[in-house]
Design a protein around this motif. Structure first.
Motif, PDB file in Angstrom:
ATOM      1  N   LYS A   1     -20.202  81.043  12.269  1.00  0.00           N
ATOM      2  CA  LYS A   1     -21.833  80.003  13.082  1.00  0.00           C
ATOM      3  C   LYS A   1     -20.849  79.278  14.015  1.00  0.00           C
TER       4      LYS A   1
ATOM      5  N   ALA B   1     -23.103  73.935  16.403  1.00  0.00           N
ATOM      6  CA  ALA B   1     -24.013  73.293  15.695  1.00  0.00           C
ATOM      7  C   ALA B   1     -25.602  73.951  15.272  1.00  0.00           C
ATOM      8  N   GLN B   2     -25.127  75.454  15.009  1.00  0.00           N
ATOM      9  CA  GLN B   2     -26.178  76.036  14.203  1.00  0.00           C
ATOM     10  C   GLN B   2     -26.074  75.684  12.339  1.00  0.00           C
TER      11      GLN B   2
ATOM     12  N   ALA C   1     -24.723  72.552  11.379  1.00  0.00           N
ATOM     13  CA  ALA C   1     -24.923  71.034  11.043  1.00  0.00           C
ATOM     14  C   ALA C   1     -26.986  71.541  11.399  1.00  0.00           C
ATOM     15  N   ARG C   2     -27.099  72.120  11.867  1.00  0.00           N
ATOM     16  CA  ARG C   2     -28.581  72.240  11.779  1.00  0.00           C
ATOM     17  C   ARG C   2     -28.691  72.616  10.757  1.00  0.00           C
ATOM     18  N   ASP C   3     -28.196  73.325  10.206  1.00  0.00           N
ATOM     19  CA  ASP C   3     -28.545  74.371   8.827  1.00  0.00           C
ATOM     20  C   ASP C   3     -28.540  73.105   7.792  1.00  0.00           C
TER      21      ASP C   3
ATOM     22  N   GLY D   1     -28.208  70.278   8.288  1.00  0.00           N
ATOM     23  CA  GLY D   1     -29.314  68.614   8.102  1.00  0.00           C
ATOM     24  C   GLY D   1     -28.394  67.407   8.658  1.00  0.00           C
TER      25      GLY D   1
ATOM     26  N   ASN E   1     -25.695  65.403  12.425  1.00  0.00           N
ATOM     27  CA  ASN E   1     -24.899  65.664  13.241  1.00  0.00           C
ATOM     28  C   ASN E   1     -24.070  67.058  14.025  1.00  0.00           C
ATOM     29  N   SER E   2     -24.272  67.443  14.754  1.00  0.00           N
ATOM     30  CA  SER E   2     -23.204  68.575  15.283  1.00  0.00           C
ATOM     31  C   SER E   2     -21.796  67.370  15.837  1.00  0.00           C
TER      32      SER E   2
END
Length: 99
Positions: free
Chosen positions: A25, A28-29, A31-33, A35, A37-38
């Motif tokens: 993955k 960015a993905q 990091a979003r998952d 929670g 910062n990317s």
């Protein structure tokens, strides 16, 4: 108002990097998952790749360099002790033979 920095333990960092490495993955993905910062995750991934690159290139890690320095000091000390013992044996033999 001042912003407080979040602290992440080494296990969490290693786990996040492992997810990026093993799942394929995007940073960015993941990091979003998680929670976070990317950019933070990107830094962790970069540090991990640099560490792996150093190991693959034959360079020593920080703990390996410390151990190598310790072993070199110990080796020098043992060599000095050996030389002293050699000299004392020579003197003992000369004294025992009456020369």
């Amino acid at each position: 108002m001042a912003e407080t920095r979040r602290r992440f333990d080494p296990e969490f960092r290693a786990g996040a990097v492992r997810i990026v490495r093993e799942t394929g993955k995007s940073i960015a993905q993941v990091a979003r998952d998680l929670g976070i910062n990317s950019g933070t995750l990107a830094n962790w991934v970069h540090q991990d790749r640099a560490a792996l690159g150093e190991a693959a290139a034959g360079l020593l890690a920080e703990d390996e360099r410390a151990e190598l320095a310790r072993l070199r000091r110990e080796n020098a000390e043992l060599a000095t002790e050996r030389d002293v013992l050699k000299r004392s044996v020579v003197l003992w033999v000369k004294e025992a033979t009456g020369r």
